[in-house]
Scaffold this active site. Structure first.
Site, PDB file in Angstrom:
ATOM      1  N   ARG A 152      59.849  12.116  10.967  1.00  0.00           N
ATOM      2  CA  ARG A 152      59.731  10.665  10.682  1.00  0.00           C
ATOM      3  C   ARG A 152      60.919  10.200   9.858  1.00  0.00           C
ATOM      4  O   ARG A 152      61.469   9.134  10.088  1.00  0.00           O
ATOM      5  CB  ARG A 152      58.417  10.363   9.964  1.00  0.00           C
ATOM      6  CG  ARG A 152      57.254  10.054  10.873  1.00  0.00           C
ATOM      7  CD  ARG A 152      57.021  11.111  11.937  1.00  0.00           C
ATOM      8  NE  ARG A 152      55.848  10.844  12.745  1.00  0.00           N
ATOM      9  CZ  ARG A 152      54.625  11.307  12.455  1.00  0.00           C
ATOM     10  NH1 ARG A 152      54.423  12.095  11.421  1.00  0.00           N
ATOM     11  NH2 ARG A 152      53.607  11.004  13.243  1.00  0.00           N
ATOM     12  N   ASP A 181      58.844  14.491  16.644  1.00  0.00           N
ATOM     13  CA  ASP A 181      57.779  13.477  16.704  1.00  0.00           C
ATOM     14  C   ASP A 181      58.321  12.247  17.431  1.00  0.00           C
ATOM     15  O   ASP A 181      59.479  12.248  17.880  1.00  0.00           O
ATOM     16  CB  ASP A 181      57.248  13.138  15.304  1.00  0.00           C
ATOM     17  CG  ASP A 181      55.740  12.906  15.346  1.00  0.00           C
ATOM     18  OD1 ASP A 181      55.306  11.982  16.070  1.00  0.00           O
ATOM     19  OD2 ASP A 181      55.004  13.651  14.687  1.00  0.00           O
ATOM     20  N   HIS A 253      52.922  12.662  20.964  1.00  0.00           N
ATOM     21  CA  HIS A 253      54.005  12.374  20.005  1.00  0.00           C
ATOM     22  C   HIS A 253      55.358  12.576  20.683  1.00  0.00           C
ATOM     23  O   HIS A 253      56.264  13.220  20.134  1.00  0.00           O
ATOM     24  CB  HIS A 253      53.861  13.240  18.748  1.00  0.00           C
ATOM     25  CG  HIS A 253      52.714  12.802  17.867  1.00  0.00           C
ATOM     26  ND1 HIS A 253      52.803  11.720  17.029  1.00  0.00           N
ATOM     27  CD2 HIS A 253      51.449  13.281  17.727  1.00  0.00           C
ATOM     28  CE1 HIS A 253      51.646  11.558  16.391  1.00  0.00           C
ATOM     29  NE2 HIS A 253      50.816  12.494  16.803  1.00  0.00           N
ATOM     30  N   ASP A 314      48.261  17.399  18.262  1.00  0.00           N
ATOM     31  CA  ASP A 314      47.405  16.381  17.641  1.00  0.00           C
ATOM     32  C   ASP A 314      47.591  15.039  18.329  1.00  0.00           C
ATOM     33  O   ASP A 314      48.629  14.778  18.949  1.00  0.00           O
ATOM     34  CB  ASP A 314      47.738  16.230  16.144  1.00  0.00           C
ATOM     35  CG  ASP A 314      49.166  15.747  15.922  1.00  0.00           C
ATOM     36  OD1 ASP A 314      50.063  16.223  16.647  1.00  0.00           O
ATOM     37  OD2 ASP A 314      49.386  14.894  15.047  1.00  0.00           O
ATOM     38  N   GLU A 315      46.560  14.215  18.235  1.00  0.00           N
ATOM     39  CA  GLU A 315      46.634  12.800  18.628  1.00  0.00           C
ATOM     40  C   GLU A 315      47.303  12.627  19.995  1.00  0.00           C
ATOM     41  O   GLU A 315      48.379  12.044  20.101  1.00  0.00           O
ATOM     42  CB  GLU A 315      47.398  12.011  17.549  1.00  0.00           C
ATOM     43  CG  GLU A 315      46.716  12.087  16.211  1.00  0.00           C
ATOM     44  CD  GLU A 315      47.516  11.453  15.057  1.00  0.00           C
ATOM     45  OE1 GLU A 315      46.879  10.897  14.158  1.00  0.00           O
ATOM     46  OE2 GLU A 315      48.767  11.533  15.067  1.00  0.00           O
ATOM     47  N   PHE A 407      49.511  14.937   1.102  1.00  0.00           N
ATOM     48  CA  PHE A 407      50.144  14.415  -0.107  1.00  0.00           C
ATOM     49  C   PHE A 407      51.029  13.203   0.193  1.00  0.00           C
ATOM     50  O   PHE A 407      51.826  12.784  -0.652  1.00  0.00           O
ATOM     51  CB  PHE A 407      50.891  15.523  -0.850  1.00  0.00           C
ATOM     52  CG  PHE A 407      49.978  16.621  -1.356  1.00  0.00           C
ATOM     53  CD1 PHE A 407      48.604  16.429  -1.472  1.00  0.00           C
ATOM     54  CD2 PHE A 407      50.500  17.852  -1.733  1.00  0.00           C
ATOM     55  CE1 PHE A 407      47.764  17.435  -1.938  1.00  0.00           C
ATOM     56  CE2 PHE A 407      49.676  18.868  -2.214  1.00  0.00           C
ATOM     57  CZ  PHE A 407      48.308  18.661  -2.309  1.00  0.00           C
ATOM     58  N   ASP A 408      50.841  12.624   1.395  1.00  0.00           N
ATOM     59  CA  ASP A 408      51.408  11.298   1.655  1.00  0.00           C
ATOM     60  C   ASP A 408      50.362  10.232   1.329  1.00  0.00           C
ATOM     61  O   ASP A 408      50.600   9.046   1.556  1.00  0.00           O
ATOM     62  CB  ASP A 408      51.884  11.168   3.108  1.00  0.00           C
ATOM     63  CG  ASP A 408      50.784  11.419   4.127  1.00  0.00           C
ATOM     64  OD1 ASP A 408      49.839  12.191   3.829  1.00  0.00           O
ATOM     65  OD2 ASP A 408      50.852  10.843   5.230  1.00  0.00           O
ATOM     66  N   TRP A 453      53.638  14.315   5.210  1.00  0.00           N
ATOM     67  CA  TRP A 453      54.065  13.405   6.283  1.00  0.00           C
ATOM     68  C   TRP A 453      54.998  12.352   5.685  1.00  0.00           C
ATOM     69  O   TRP A 453      54.753  11.846   4.584  1.00  0.00           O
ATOM     70  CB  TRP A 453      52.852  12.740   6.932  1.00  0.00           C
ATOM     71  CG  TRP A 453      51.923  13.738   7.553  1.00  0.00           C
ATOM     72  CD1 TRP A 453      50.715  14.161   7.069  1.00  0.00           C
ATOM     73  CD2 TRP A 453      52.135  14.466   8.773  1.00  0.00           C
ATOM     74  NE1 TRP A 453      50.174  15.098   7.905  1.00  0.00           N
ATOM     75  CE2 TRP A 453      51.009  15.302   8.965  1.00  0.00           C
ATOM     76  CE3 TRP A 453      53.157  14.482   9.731  1.00  0.00           C
ATOM     77  CZ2 TRP A 453      50.887  16.155  10.069  1.00  0.00           C
ATOM     78  CZ3 TRP A 453      53.029  15.331  10.822  1.00  0.00           C
ATOM     79  CH2 TRP A 453      51.909  16.151  10.993  1.00  0.00           C
ATOM     80  N   GLU A 455      56.260   9.248   7.044  1.00  0.00           N
ATOM     81  CA  GLU A 455      56.432   7.870   7.524  1.00  0.00           C
ATOM     82  C   GLU A 455      56.845   6.945   6.389  1.00  0.00           C
ATOM     83  O   GLU A 455      57.745   6.105   6.545  1.00  0.00           O
ATOM     84  CB  GLU A 455      55.110   7.334   8.119  1.00  0.00           C
ATOM     85  CG  GLU A 455      54.706   7.931   9.441  1.00  0.00           C
ATOM     86  CD  GLU A 455      53.713   9.059   9.285  1.00  0.00           C
ATOM     87  OE1 GLU A 455      53.815   9.811   8.279  1.00  0.00           O
ATOM     88  OE2 GLU A 455      52.848   9.222  10.167  1.00  0.00           O
TER      89      GLU A 455
END
Ligand code: ACM
Length: 492
Positions: A152, A181, A253, A314-315, A407-408, A453, A455
């Site tokens: 990201r 990603d 992703h 994922d996702e 921890f984001d 993460w 972002e």
């Protein structure tokens, strides 16, 4: 008053013998076994940098010294026994013994924490003194990881090296690199040059939180690691017995992949993503997509030496497959009843290839939804119910649920916190976390991992702010005995 010897994570057994040892009274660092020599030089360098004391490394020395000793039968890698160590600091010097070099690496991390904190500085700023102690130590859990999302927001190689160093000093043993990603691809793949040329850059980045749709910054963002960079990262980890685990996130992703190779998707790709969220674009279930994955995984296996490769998973939205004639034909041919089974088809093919490369496969917990090969390790992130689900299905598990170790998330609900994705995960919540849910066989739990993460953590400084002090507390959760954690004061 009894002095307080602060170590994080807390060791299993520590006896304070009182008094201090001045390391400048010692004559050498002794590494009789060549497998400990590299670690001995690392220790020598660290002492020289932070305290100005330069101790030579020798295979033998008569007199007071720091002794690094490998003894007893060699335990297998990635076992608790491999990281166990025994540390004695007394008037005869420092004696650090372990059955595996990984245990020596953990003991050196403890020794560094015993030095004055200023010894961590990059120039001599502390006296080379340590308290006289007897420590017998071993980790509670085998897998103690930190995940870094360089997709990201790209970070320079030096940042990754610094994260390995931080993992080391906290006695973690895994740095998981999230290399691909929607918003960028970060690993050079010589057989697929457009990944570096095209997929590694996006034209701009959303301003503020994606949900606010406040426009974009107009500034290109990108970068990737060359194979030489990655070899350096892996070697830096290996020297410290930190496993660097690569993740190639497939088959979702996939926006960056499809920007470079649109023929692997439905042809409706929209370029490397400039905002954050979950996008529809996925790989089409074709032989060409599988060949792409095999080519990438071959390069990954050439560069990384970790016993595991993470395949993401994922996702993965099914919307494109629902209307894809290619997916319909595959389902017909393979007898796949539900469209979700297309992901399982991918997972099986990726796992087969990773296995053929002599590595274990890890996937996020969505790989369970359509069924995954039992040998796959499942990284549980959605919630802890998936720990039981995965273990019941015969998988080993890395426990890394969003609610405790992302921890984001916001660290406090104060008005001065920087923008975060969502969530509230204060340090005390991490400290109180019990990672093995009731009713789950602890033997199936490999360990735990925190996620960074990126972002909304664009700079190295942002990531560090998110990581600390929570990462140190996670290290304690992963290493220390639960009783010791309960007895310790908690940072609020
Ligand atoms: C994830 O947070 N999507 C693994």
């Amino acid at each position: 008053m009894q002095r307080r010897i602060s170590l994080i994570p807390q060791p299993q057994h520590l006896a304070d013998a009182g008094g201090e040892l001045d390391l400048s009274s010692l004559g050498a660092i002794v590494a009789a076994d060549p497998e400990a020599t590299g670690l001995a030089w690392l220790l020598s360098d660290l002492l020289a940098r932070g305290t100005g004391l330069r101790l030579d490394v020798r295979p033998a020395f008569d007199g007071p010294a720091v002794r690094l000793r490998l003894e007893g039968p060699r335990p297998a890698d990635l076992t608790r026994e491999a990281e166990a160590y025994r540390l004695r600091v007394d008037d005869g010097g420092v004696d650090l013994a372990a059955a595996h070099p990984a245990g020596i690496a953990r003991g050196i991390a403890t020794l560094r924490q015993l030095l004055p904190a200023d010894a961590l500085r990059a120039a001599p700023a502390a006296e080379p003194v340590v308290p006289r102690v007897a420590i017998d130590d071993a980790p509670r859990l085998r897998w103690r990881g930190v995940h870094v999302d360089v997709a990201r927001h790209f970070q320079p190689k030096e940042f990754v090296l610094a994260m390995i160093e931080r993992a080391w000093i906290h006695r973690l043993n895994v740095v998981h690199l999230h290399l691909t990603d929607d918003q960028g691809w970060r690993i050079e793949v010589p057989s697929r040059p457009r990944l570096a040329e095209v997929a590694s850059w996006r034209p701009e980045t959303v301003i503020g939180h994606a949900r606010d749709e406040a426009g974009a910054d107009g500034t290109p963002h990108g970068g990737y690691y060359t194979l030489a960079d990655l070899r350096e990262i892996v070697a830096y980890g290996r020297e410290r017995h930190i496993m660097v685990v690569p993740e190639i996130n497939l088959p979702g992703h996939a926006r960056a992949i499809l920007a470079a190779y649109p023929e692997l998707g439905t042809g409706h790709g929209k370029g490397v993503a400039t905002t954050f969220g979950v996008f529809e674009e996925v790989l089409e279930p074709t032989e060409a997509s599988l060949q792409f994955a095999r080519d990438v995984l071959d390069t990954v296996a050439e560069v990384f030496d970790a016993p595991f490769i993470h395949i993401g998973g994922d996702e993965v939205p099914t919307a494109q497959w629902e209307s894809s004639p290619v997916a319909a034909e595959l389902m017909e041919r393979e007898g796949i009843a539900e469209v979700r089974g297309v992901q399982a088809w991918f997972t099986r093919a990726f796992a087969e290839h990773v296995t053929s490369l002599g590595r274990g496969v890890i996937g996020w917990d969505e790989i369970l939804d359509g069924g995954a090969p039992a040998e796959a390790v499942v990284a549980v992130w959605r919630n802890e119910a998936y720990v039981k689900k995965a273990v019941d299905a015969g998988h080993r598990v890395i426990v890394s649920p969003e609610t405790y170790v992302y921890f984001d998330h916001y660290e406090s609900d104060g008005p001065d916190e920087p923008l975060r994705i969502h969530g509230l995960t204060p340090t005390a919540k991490v400290a109180a976390w019990e990672p093995v849910p009731p009713g789950v066989d602890p033997a199936a739990v490999l360990g735990v991992q925190c996620q960074l993460w990126s972002e909304y953590m664009p700079s190295a400084r942002d990531v560090e702010y998110g990581a600390f002090p929570r990462l140190a507390v996670l290290a304690d959760v992963a290493w220390a005995a639960p009783e010791a954690r309960e007895a310790a004061p908690v940072l609020e």
